[in-house]
Design a protein around this motif. Structure first.
Motif, PDB file in Angstrom:
ATOM      1  N   ILE A  80       0.684  -1.295   0.119  1.00 21.48           N
ATOM      2  CA  ILE A  80      -0.119  -0.079  -0.058  1.00 21.48           C
ATOM      3  C   ILE A  80       0.724   1.290   0.107  1.00 21.48           C
ATOM      4  N   GLU A  81       1.583   1.208   1.017  1.00 19.08           N
ATOM      5  CA  GLU A  81       2.521   2.425   1.187  1.00 19.08           C
ATOM      6  C   GLU A  81       3.931   2.264   1.895  1.00 19.08           C
ATOM      7  N   GLU A  82       4.703   3.384   1.999  1.00 20.46           N
ATOM      8  CA  GLU A  82       5.844   3.072   2.866  1.00 20.46           C
ATOM      9  C   GLU A  82       6.108   4.452   3.709  1.00 20.46           C
ATOM     10  N   TRP A  83       6.242   4.469   4.845  1.00 18.96           N
ATOM     11  CA  TRP A  83       6.570   5.531   5.500  1.00 18.96           C
ATOM     12  C   TRP A  83       8.353   5.820   5.636  1.00 18.96           C
ATOM     13  N   LYS A  84       8.830   6.532   5.180  1.00 18.20           N
ATOM     14  CA  LYS A  84      10.316   6.811   4.863  1.00 18.20           C
ATOM     15  C   LYS A  84      10.893   7.359   6.142  1.00 18.20           C
ATOM     16  N   ASN A  85      12.107   7.156   6.368  1.00 15.82           N
ATOM     17  CA  ASN A  85      13.050   8.164   6.925  1.00 15.82           C
ATOM     18  C   ASN A  85      12.486   8.140   8.604  1.00 15.82           C
ATOM     19  N   VAL A  86      11.830   7.013   9.144  1.00 18.96           N
ATOM     20  CA  VAL A  86      11.199   7.069  10.514  1.00 18.96           C
ATOM     21  C   VAL A  86      12.296   6.625  11.696  1.00 18.96           C
ATOM     22  N   SER A  88      15.029   3.853  12.692  1.00 18.58           N
ATOM     23  CA  SER A  88      15.584   2.305  12.670  1.00 18.58           C
ATOM     24  C   SER A  88      14.474   1.684  13.354  1.00 18.58           C
ATOM     25  N   PRO A  89      13.384   1.412  12.667  1.00 12.27           N
ATOM     26  CA  PRO A  89      12.156   0.649  13.478  1.00 12.27           C
ATOM     27  C   PRO A  89      12.703  -0.696  13.852  1.00 12.27           C
ATOM     28  N   THR A  90      12.323  -1.161  15.056  1.00 13.29           N
ATOM     29  CA  THR A  90      12.538  -2.489  15.564  1.00 13.29           C
ATOM     30  C   THR A  90      11.422  -3.271  15.821  1.00 13.29           C
ATOM     31  N   ARG A  91      10.519  -2.612  16.676  1.00 11.13           N
ATOM     32  CA  ARG A  91       9.111  -3.212  17.228  1.00 11.13           C
ATOM     33  C   ARG A  91       8.018  -2.367  16.883  1.00 11.13           C
ATOM     34  N   LEU A  92       6.917  -2.774  16.670  1.00 12.73           N
ATOM     35  CA  LEU A  92       5.636  -1.928  16.310  1.00 12.73           C
ATOM     36  C   LEU A  92       4.525  -2.454  17.091  1.00 12.73           C
ATOM     37  N   MET A  93       3.610  -1.707  17.620  1.00 11.84           N
ATOM     38  CA  MET A  93       2.465  -2.075  18.240  1.00 11.84           C
ATOM     39  C   MET A  93       1.514  -1.193  18.031  1.00 11.84           C
ATOM     40  N   ILE A  94       0.235  -1.603  17.754  1.00 14.03           N
ATOM     41  CA  ILE A  94      -1.279  -0.705  17.367  1.00 14.03           C
ATOM     42  C   ILE A  94      -1.997  -0.818  18.694  1.00 14.03           C
ATOM     43  N   THR A  95      -2.258   0.336  19.170  1.00 15.31           N
ATOM     44  CA  THR A  95      -2.987   0.245  20.588  1.00 15.31           C
ATOM     45  C   THR A  95      -4.416   0.104  20.089  1.00 15.31           C
ATOM     46  N   MET A 102       6.543   2.697  17.596  1.00 15.86           N
ATOM     47  CA  MET A 102       7.514   2.096  17.063  1.00 15.86           C
ATOM     48  C   MET A 102       8.711   2.304  18.135  1.00 15.86           C
ATOM     49  N   SER A 103       9.415   1.471  18.365  1.00 14.73           N
ATOM     50  CA  SER A 103      10.698   1.504  19.088  1.00 14.73           C
ATOM     51  C   SER A 103      11.893   1.949  17.638  1.00 14.73           C
ATOM     52  N   ASP A 104      12.848   2.589  18.242  1.00 15.95           N
ATOM     53  CA  ASP A 104      13.647   2.950  17.316  1.00 15.95           C
ATOM     54  C   ASP A 104      15.079   2.865  17.865  1.00 15.95           C
ATOM     55  N   ALA A 105      15.709   1.958  17.065  1.00 13.53           N
ATOM     56  CA  ALA A 105      17.241   1.667  17.414  1.00 13.53           C
ATOM     57  C   ALA A 105      18.224   2.710  17.437  1.00 13.53           C
ATOM     58  N   ASP A 106      18.173   3.616  16.284  1.00 13.24           N
ATOM     59  CA  ASP A 106      19.004   4.761  15.865  1.00 13.24           C
ATOM     60  C   ASP A 106      18.943   5.766  16.910  1.00 13.24           C
ATOM     61  N   ASN A 108      17.090   5.713  20.073  1.00 10.62           N
ATOM     62  CA  ASN A 108      16.749   5.266  21.623  1.00 10.62           C
ATOM     63  C   ASN A 108      15.520   5.855  21.909  1.00 10.62           C
ATOM     64  N   ARG A 109      14.484   5.587  21.159  1.00  9.70           N
ATOM     65  CA  ARG A 109      13.188   6.393  21.499  1.00  9.70           C
ATOM     66  C   ARG A 109      12.142   5.468  21.064  1.00  9.70           C
ATOM     67  N   PHE A 110      10.915   5.863  21.513  1.00  5.32           N
ATOM     68  CA  PHE A 110       9.596   5.210  20.958  1.00  5.32           C
ATOM     69  C   PHE A 110       8.995   6.509  20.272  1.00  5.32           C
ATOM     70  N   ALA A 111       8.229   6.284  19.157  1.00  2.98           N
ATOM     71  CA  ALA A 111       7.607   7.053  18.489  1.00  2.98           C
ATOM     72  C   ALA A 111       6.068   6.609  18.224  1.00  2.98           C
ATOM     73  N   LYS A 112       5.234   7.691  18.289  1.00  2.00           N
ATOM     74  CA  LYS A 112       4.022   7.455  18.072  1.00  2.00           C
ATOM     75  C   LYS A 112       3.498   8.108  16.733  1.00  2.00           C
ATOM     76  N   PHE A 113       2.771   7.004  15.759  1.00  2.00           N
ATOM     77  CA  PHE A 113       2.044   7.491  14.541  1.00  2.00           C
ATOM     78  C   PHE A 113       0.518   7.386  14.495  1.00  2.00           C
ATOM     79  N   ASP A 114      -0.028   8.321  13.950  1.00  2.00           N
ATOM     80  CA  ASP A 114      -1.393   7.724  13.619  1.00  2.00           C
ATOM     81  C   ASP A 114      -1.185   6.799  12.413  1.00  2.00           C
ATOM     82  N   LEU A 115      -2.231   6.101  11.765  1.00  2.00           N
ATOM     83  CA  LEU A 115      -2.269   5.276  11.035  1.00  2.00           C
ATOM     84  C   LEU A 115      -1.967   5.673   9.388  1.00  2.00           C
ATOM     85  N   ASN A 116      -2.033   6.986   9.427  1.00  7.54           N
ATOM     86  CA  ASN A 116      -1.481   7.691   8.121  1.00  7.54           C
ATOM     87  C   ASN A 116      -0.070   8.011   8.059  1.00  7.54           C
TER      88      ASN A 116
END
Length: 117
Positions: A80-86, A88-95, A102-106, A108-116
């Motif tokens: 469907i699509e790609e979300w670029k330059n987010v 270094s995603p390692t784990r994902l979870m949808i609430t 998303m956990s980010d290895a580059d 050392n953070r967690f990031a929150k996205f809407d599904l767009n």
């Protein structure tokens, strides 16, 4: 090497296989149904798939760590699509309220996205 799994609304199981550069879909009885992706850096392919999540509509979100993106597929495996330059995603979870974490290895953070994205 399997690194993550998610359960689809219909009971199918999707397993990330880092060594095979894909995600594999099985039905609830364990019968293989299909693969998502293969090795590469174009859309619909992976360099280091690590995490997987599924939303209420059955869309699959795959973390592609080395390509620094999240890829989205429909339940039938169509890209469907790609979300670029987010990062270094390692784990994902949808609430329950349909946000993707998303956990980010580059960074050392967690990031929150809407599904767009």
């Amino acid at each position: 090497m399997n690194t993550d799994l998610a359960i689809a609304p219909n009971g199918d199981v999707i397993v990330v296989d880092t060594m095979d550069f894909s995600a594999k879909r099985y039905n609830a009885e364990g019968k293989w149904l299909m693969n998502y992706g293969q090795q590469g850096d174009t859309y619909g392919t992976f360099q280091r798939p690590k995490g997987i999540a599924i939303d209420k509509q059955g869309r699959i979100y795959a973390a592609d760590r080395r390509n620094h993106r999240i890829e989205v597929f429909d339940a039938n495996g169509k890209f469907i699509e790609e979300w670029k330059n987010v990062g270094s995603p390692t784990r994902l979870m949808i609430t329950q309220d349909q946000y993707l974490w998303m956990s980010d290895a580059d960074y050392n953070r967690f990031a929150k996205f809407d599904l767009n994205g």
